[in-house]
Design an enzyme around this catalytic site. Structure first.
Site, PDB file in Angstrom:
ATOM      1  N   GLU A  49       0.760  -1.122  -0.223  1.00 37.81           N
ATOM      2  CA  GLU A  49       0.207  -0.071   0.303  1.00 37.81           C
ATOM      3  C   GLU A  49       0.935   1.253  -0.502  1.00 37.81           C
ATOM      4  O   GLU A  49       0.295   2.259   0.644  1.00 37.81           O
ATOM      5  CB  GLU A  49      -0.670   0.227   1.190  1.00 37.81           C
ATOM      6  CG  GLU A  49      -1.983  -0.959   0.856  1.00 37.81           C
ATOM      7  CD  GLU A  49      -3.553  -1.173   1.657  1.00 37.81           C
ATOM      8  OE1 GLU A  49      -3.350   0.356   2.482  1.00 37.81           O
ATOM      9  OE2 GLU A  49      -4.780  -2.054   1.964  1.00 37.81           O
ATOM     10  N   HIS A 270      -1.794  -0.610  10.305  1.00 40.21           N
ATOM     11  CA  HIS A 270      -1.558  -2.624  10.697  1.00 40.21           C
ATOM     12  C   HIS A 270      -0.132  -2.194  11.345  1.00 40.21           C
ATOM     13  O   HIS A 270       0.490  -1.269  11.518  1.00 40.21           O
ATOM     14  CB  HIS A 270      -1.428  -3.494   9.151  1.00 40.21           C
ATOM     15  CG  HIS A 270      -2.010  -3.317   8.455  1.00 40.21           C
ATOM     16  ND1 HIS A 270      -2.616  -4.357   8.122  1.00 40.21           N
ATOM     17  CD2 HIS A 270      -3.579  -2.991   7.683  1.00 40.21           C
ATOM     18  CE1 HIS A 270      -3.963  -4.609   7.622  1.00 40.21           C
ATOM     19  NE2 HIS A 270      -4.432  -3.997   7.420  1.00 40.21           N
TER      20      HIS A 270
END
Length: 404
Positions: A49, A270
């Site tokens: 990402e 995350h």
């Protein structure tokens, strides 16, 4: 690696959540990630990402001194978001984009536009094959419309590993798999490839309980996703496999715990996963091959095939609905064209609708026709991919059942 009895390999894996204009404090977090990587000096860094090539370029410049080799994988409309930084030379790279990746009309999710993929890097200094990847997000566990697509991706990933790792001695896989450890997709991937979970095999662990990588202590995590899981969930992994004359042991596994070390914000929504692996050459080839089946693999393949079959039936219904809509729109458009031609030729009564309304209705019908035709074509391809995967799973299942 020929002259080294043991290689100590430190790996860093992180889903960076670096979406330009949307992710909170993106630039500050990308700089923080770069500073941390430069200080820690890992051997291999796998990032997901990183949607902006500008962010990748800044990281590349900042990390050039300690990670002289890097690669950014490009795919889809907005890119795969995958990049790798390595202390060792990279011999070759390969990007494989999954055949199914969500729905283009689900704009709020966007997985289809980024082209979820797996990126492969072949290392020069050792027969080491490393992969960075991300699978389709779950979004809603109770009504997971993307489960068949994610299972197709897990199956294609397993096949990709089997067919690209034949010349390697060690396979490393890191990324955001968007699946819990007990989910059928993870069990299918590990059972079909023989990959080991660094968290389960680590001799020493430090970090979030149960190795969770989405935790409530992280200020960027969507807390609604964690309501059924008060301790968090584990969806980011480092997996590994020794294939020939090497053995791999996980000495240590760490995760961040809601905040990056020494600062008041996290790297991402995350948690980062950091593993220390010991790779050692044995005197004789171990004789192990990738994809050795365990006794429960047939049950896992059966379960996965059932889920893919359910997705196939749903895709066929959607294909039928979109095809019927396209036919109705075409008939309506032909009827409007016939009425317009009759009016122009003076064969019918005067146009019952104002010209502006008639034109707007024609354009609306044409738009519905184009949209329905596009959806029909998309779902036709979806049916083919799901059907193909179901057939492959059936062949594997039959082979497993016939194996002595």
């Amino acid at each position: 690696m020929e002259g080294e009895p043991t290689l100590r390999l430190r790996i860093f894996n992180l889903n960076c959540w670096a979406i330009r204009y949307l992710s909170k404090r993106r630039q500050q977090r990308v700089r923080l990630i770069g500073d941390t990587l430069r200080q820690e000096g890992f051997d291999l860094v796998l990032l997901q990402e990183v949607w902006s090539e500008q962010d990748y370029g800044e990281l590349k410049v900042k990390l050039a001194g300690c990670y002289p080799f890097s690669h950014y994988f490009r795919s889809g409309v907005i890119g795969s978001g995958l990049c790798v930084f390595s202390r060792f030379p990279i011999l070759d790279t390969l990007l494989y984009q999954y055949s199914l990746n969500g729905y283009p009309y689900m704009l709020q999710h966007g997985d289809w536009f980024c082209g979820k993929s797996v990126g492969l890097q072949d290392r020069v200094s050792a027969p080491l094959l490393s992969l960075s990847l991300q699978l389709h997000a779950e979004y809603c566990r109770d009504k997971d419309a993307y489960l068949p697509h994610r299972l197709v991706q897990a199956w294609e990933l397993a096949q990709f590993i089997r067919h690209t790792s034949k010349a390697a001695d060690v396979v490393l896989l890191g990324g955001d798999l968007n699946m819990h450890p007990e989910d059928v997709g993870i069990r299918l991937l590990r059972g079909w490839t023989g990959l080991q979970d660094a968290f389960a095999e680590a001799m020493h662990f430090e970090g979030c309980k149960n190795g969770c990588t989405l935790v409530p202590d992280n200020c960027f995590t969507d807390k609604s996703d964690l309501l059924p899981f008060p301790l968090g969930i584990r969806i980011d992994y480092i997996l590994y496999k020794a294939i020939s004359s090497f053995t791999v042991k996980c000495e240590e596994l760490k995760t961040t715990t809601g905040r990056a070390p020494g600062v008041d914000i996290p790297f991402s929504d995350h948690e980062a996963v950091m593993a220390t692996l010991h790779i050692q050459r044995q005197g004789q080839p171990a004789g192990a091959t990738l994809g050795t089946a365990d006794p429960a693999l047939a049950d896992v393949v059966t379960e996965a095939r059932a889920e893919v079959g359910a997705g196939l039936r749903a895709a066929r219904r959607q294909r039928y609905s979109s095809g019927r809509m396209a036919v109705l729109a075409l008939l309506l458009l032909l009827l409007q064209a016939a009425a317009a031609l009759a009016t122009l030729a003076g064969l019918g009564a005067e146009q019952p609708f104002p010209k502006l309304s008639f034109c707007l209705l024609a354009f609306l019908t044409l738009g519905v026709l184009v949209l329905a035709t596009g959806l029909h074509l998309f779902h036709t391809m979806e049916v083919k991919m799901l059907h193909g995967t179901e057939d492959q799973m059936w062949m594997v299942l039959r082979a497993l059942q016939e194996r002595p």
